[in-house]
Design an enzyme around this catalytic site. Structure first.
Site, PDB file in Angstrom:
ATOM      1  CG  ASN A   7      -1.872   1.084   1.322  1.00  0.00           C
ATOM      2  OD1 ASN A   7      -1.824   2.002   0.495  1.00  0.00           O
ATOM      3  ND2 ASN A   7      -2.759   1.035   2.288  1.00  0.00           N
ATOM      4  CE  LYS A  14      -0.702  -0.453   7.014  1.00  0.00           C
ATOM      5  NZ  LYS A  14      -2.071  -0.002   7.180  1.00  0.00           N
ATOM      6  NE  ARG A  91      -6.509   1.128   0.398  1.00  0.00           N
ATOM      7  CZ  ARG A  91      -6.620   2.177   1.185  1.00  0.00           C
ATOM      8  NH1 ARG A  91      -5.590   2.603   1.870  1.00  0.00           N
ATOM      9  NH2 ARG A  91      -7.764   2.797   1.287  1.00  0.00           N
ATOM     10  CG  HIS A 180     -13.294   3.331   3.351  1.00  0.00           C
ATOM     11  ND1 HIS A 180     -14.073   4.319   3.894  1.00  0.00           N
ATOM     12  CD2 HIS A 180     -12.010   3.661   3.621  1.00  0.00           C
ATOM     13  CE1 HIS A 180     -13.290   5.223   4.481  1.00  0.00           C
ATOM     14  NE2 HIS A 180     -12.030   4.849   4.315  1.00  0.00           N
ATOM     15  N   GLY A 210     -13.442   5.264  10.614  1.00  0.00           N
ATOM     16  CA  GLY A 210     -12.047   5.453  11.025  1.00  0.00           C
ATOM     17  C   GLY A 210     -11.731   6.934  10.924  1.00  0.00           C
ATOM     18  CG  ASN A 211      -7.886   9.055  11.253  1.00  0.00           C
ATOM     19  OD1 ASN A 211      -8.379   9.684  12.196  1.00  0.00           O
ATOM     20  ND2 ASN A 211      -6.682   8.537  11.275  1.00  0.00           N
ATOM     21  N   GLY A 212     -11.045   8.355   8.129  1.00  0.00           N
ATOM     22  CA  GLY A 212     -12.015   8.557   7.048  1.00  0.00           C
ATOM     23  C   GLY A 212     -13.131   7.556   7.275  1.00  0.00           C
ATOM     24  NE  ARG A 241     -10.822  12.827   3.779  1.00  0.00           N
ATOM     25  CZ  ARG A 241     -10.602  11.511   3.785  1.00  0.00           C
ATOM     26  NH1 ARG A 241     -11.582  10.673   4.063  1.00  0.00           N
ATOM     27  NH2 ARG A 241      -9.422  11.043   3.487  1.00  0.00           N
ATOM     28  CG  MET A 286     -13.976   8.743  18.417  1.00  0.00           C
ATOM     29  SD  MET A 286     -15.020  10.227  18.600  1.00  0.00           S
ATOM     30  CE  MET A 286     -16.124  10.056  17.218  1.00  0.00           C
ATOM     31  CD  GLU A 336     -11.899  -3.013  13.552  1.00  0.00           C
ATOM     32  OE1 GLU A 336     -10.907  -3.323  14.231  1.00  0.00           O
ATOM     33  OE2 GLU A 336     -11.871  -2.920  12.314  1.00  0.00           O
ATOM     34  CG  ASN A 337     -10.736  -0.149  18.529  1.00  0.00           C
ATOM     35  OD1 ASN A 337     -10.639  -1.267  19.006  1.00  0.00           O
ATOM     36  ND2 ASN A 337     -10.120   0.222  17.425  1.00  0.00           N
ATOM     37  CD  GLU A 387      -9.176  -1.315   4.382  1.00  0.00           C
ATOM     38  OE1 GLU A 387      -8.709  -1.028   5.509  1.00  0.00           O
ATOM     39  OE2 GLU A 387      -9.472  -0.455   3.529  1.00  0.00           O
TER      40      GLU A 387
HETATM   41  P1  AMP Z   1      -8.514   4.108  11.381  1.00  0.00           P
HETATM   42  O1  AMP Z   1      -8.493   5.202  10.346  1.00  0.00           O
HETATM   43  O2  AMP Z   1      -9.382   2.956  10.979  1.00  0.00           O
HETATM   44  O3  AMP Z   1      -7.140   3.675  11.804  1.00  0.00           O
HETATM   45  O4  AMP Z   1      -9.202   4.725  12.685  1.00  0.00           O
HETATM   46  C1  AMP Z   1      -8.619   5.778  13.385  1.00  0.00           C
HETATM   47  C2  AMP Z   1      -9.661   6.358  14.340  1.00  0.00           C
HETATM   48  O5  AMP Z   1     -10.057   5.337  15.268  1.00  0.00           O
HETATM   49  C3  AMP Z   1      -9.136   7.519  15.164  1.00  0.00           C
HETATM   50  O6  AMP Z   1     -10.128   8.551  15.225  1.00  0.00           O
HETATM   51  C4  AMP Z   1      -8.960   6.905  16.525  1.00  0.00           C
HETATM   52  O7  AMP Z   1      -9.129   7.847  17.563  1.00  0.00           O
HETATM   53  C5  AMP Z   1     -10.112   5.927  16.546  1.00  0.00           C
HETATM   54  N1  AMP Z   1      -9.955   4.952  17.642  1.00  0.00           N
HETATM   55  C6  AMP Z   1      -9.030   3.975  17.752  1.00  0.00           C
HETATM   56  N2  AMP Z   1      -9.176   3.354  18.947  1.00  0.00           N
HETATM   57  C7  AMP Z   1     -10.192   3.965  19.611  1.00  0.00           C
HETATM   58  C8  AMP Z   1     -10.832   3.799  20.855  1.00  0.00           C
HETATM   59  N3  AMP Z   1     -10.422   2.853  21.724  1.00  0.00           N
HETATM   60  N4  AMP Z   1     -11.856   4.620  21.191  1.00  0.00           N
HETATM   61  C9  AMP Z   1     -12.273   5.578  20.331  1.00  0.00           C
HETATM   62  N5  AMP Z   1     -11.724   5.775  19.124  1.00  0.00           N
HETATM   63  C10 AMP Z   1     -10.706   4.993  18.755  1.00  0.00           C
END
Ligand code: AMP
Length: 402
Positions: A7, A14, A91, A180, A210-212, A241, A286, A336-337, A387
């Protein structure tokens, strides 16, 4: 059979090396900040701890060289010979309307990818550089391009068209593409398996947060709509965004402030300074927002609520266009988190058959799981996305079946 998934971003490479018989990761890592003094190489193998070193890499070619040398290191490497890698899967973020499915790399395909530079200038040149670099280092090994936009190619025209003059679609290819796709594809397949049904008999709403972030309405295994558009800017509120806004804000801003006559300034405003970051003034992450909400920060609370509300609106719309759904899936970093985000999104959705079991939702786990009540008509699931594995599978499939 081993597959190397790559990627390449504008300043990073990556990779993940898979053993496809077991579908297990053997080695993975990233070279970040290519061309900058703070460049580093972070890597790990299935049998060792993570290692991180500062490195001097000025371009993608040097990054690829570093990675391949590391993969083949005499004592610690994961392969002895490059021929052990059967195929390389790249990717690719945007395939435009040139690429509707994964393809084996040829000179013609590379030329086609070059034509996508203008449609995704932030991503495609980096992908292209990466393809050339890996090709040089692993000469003779076939490569496959797997597009983030491909899974969305089943969206019907009335959903992917923007109601702009038709010329802009014909001449400039302006339409919704969606992103995505590899993640939505992976989690919808896993969701069907968890439901115990063939995917052709399921209706699933997938939320990649996620971030996006983007959502997809997946009917019988095929996407019928998704929230991102011509670029990843459209849709729900994201880390930095803005997501959906009234497009008339843009000419208004240009008229009001001449700095915004520069398209790049508008791009930075909407892609890098908005979303959670823009509203809270704190962060686009987040985890920081959730902590600030708990500490009573009002703007962080507003940002949190705006993000959840925008996701909830798309879920409700997709429930409507699917005429019901079997499952609602959460995936990616936030999906997920973050129990609090999931809970806020699913609050007061019982009218569309979505009922969350809050205790299950709060249980810490990194496995695939159900978090809906027994009586919930729509099953709510958390499914860690994968992915890289999806790209590895797709590369193997293209190599084997053409
Ligand atoms: P990604 O782009 O899929 O890597 O997701 C990144 C986002 O997931 C960021 O906004 C992180 O703050 C959020 N994130 C990861 N772990 C947690 C968590 N335990 N609680 C809340 N947000 C999370």
């Amino acid at each position: 059979m081993k597959v190397l998934v790559v990627n390449c971003g504008s300043s990073s490479v990556k990779y993940t090396l898979f053993e496809m018989d077991s579908e297990k990761k053997i080695a993975w890592g990233i070279v970040e900040c290519i061309g900058l003094p703070e460049a580093y190489y972070k890597r790990q193998t299935s049998g060792s701890d993570e290692q991180k070193d500062s490195v001097k890499v000025t371009n993608h070619m040097e990054a690829a060289e570093l990675i391949i040398k590391n993969l083949m290191a005499p004592e610690t490497g994961s392969i002895k010979n490059i021929d052990e890698i059967s195929v390389i899967g790249h990717r690719i973020v945007h395939g435009g309307d040139k690429f509707s499915k994964s393809v084996l790399v040829t000179e013609e395909v590379k030329d086609g990818l070059k034509e996508c530079f203008s449609i995704a200038p932030l991503h495609t040149p980096g992908h292209y550089e990466g393809i050339l670099a890996v090709e040089k280092m692993l000469s003779g090994i076939p490569s496959v391009l797997v597009f983030d936009t491909a899974f969305h190619q089943t969206i019907p025209d009335y959903a992917y068209m923007y109601a702009l003059p038709y010329d802009l679609y014909e001449k400039d290819h302006i339409r919704k593409y969606g992103f995505h796709g590899t993640s939505h594809n992976y989690v919808s397949q896993r969701a069907a398996a968890m439901l115990g049904k063939p995917i052709e008999q399921t209706k699933i709403i997938t939320c990649h947060l996620g971030n996006g972030s983007s959502l997809a309405a997946v009917e019988y295994g095929k996407v019928i709509d998704t929230s991102m558009g011509f670029t990843p800017l459209q849709g729900v509120v994201m880390g930095s965004r803005c997501g959906d806004i009234d497009p008339a804000v843009i000419p208004y801003l240009i008229n009001m402030n001449k700095d915004y006559a520069d398209p790049e300034a508008l791009n930075v405003l909407m892609n890098k300074k908005s979303g959670l970051l823009g509203i809270s003034g704190l962060s686009g992450d987040m985890r920081t927002i959730v902590k600030a909400v708990a500490a009573g920060n009002k703007k962080a609370k507003l940002a949190f609520e705006m993000l959840c509300y925008s996701v909830k609106k798309y879920i409700s719309a997709y429930f409507g266009i699917l005429n019901g759904a079997d499952a609602l899936v959460f995936t990616a970093g936030i999906g997920e988190n973050s129990p609090s985000v999931r809970e806020q999104i699913c609050k007061n959705l019982s009218a569309v058959g979505i009922e969350m079991d809050v205790d299950k939702n709060n249980e810490p786990s990194s496995s695939e799981r159900f978090v809906s009540t027994e009586s919930s008509k729509v099953k709510i699931m958390i499914i860690p996305t994968n992915e890289e594995l999806m790209i590895a599978r797709e590369s193997k499939r293209v190599l084997t079946n053409g």
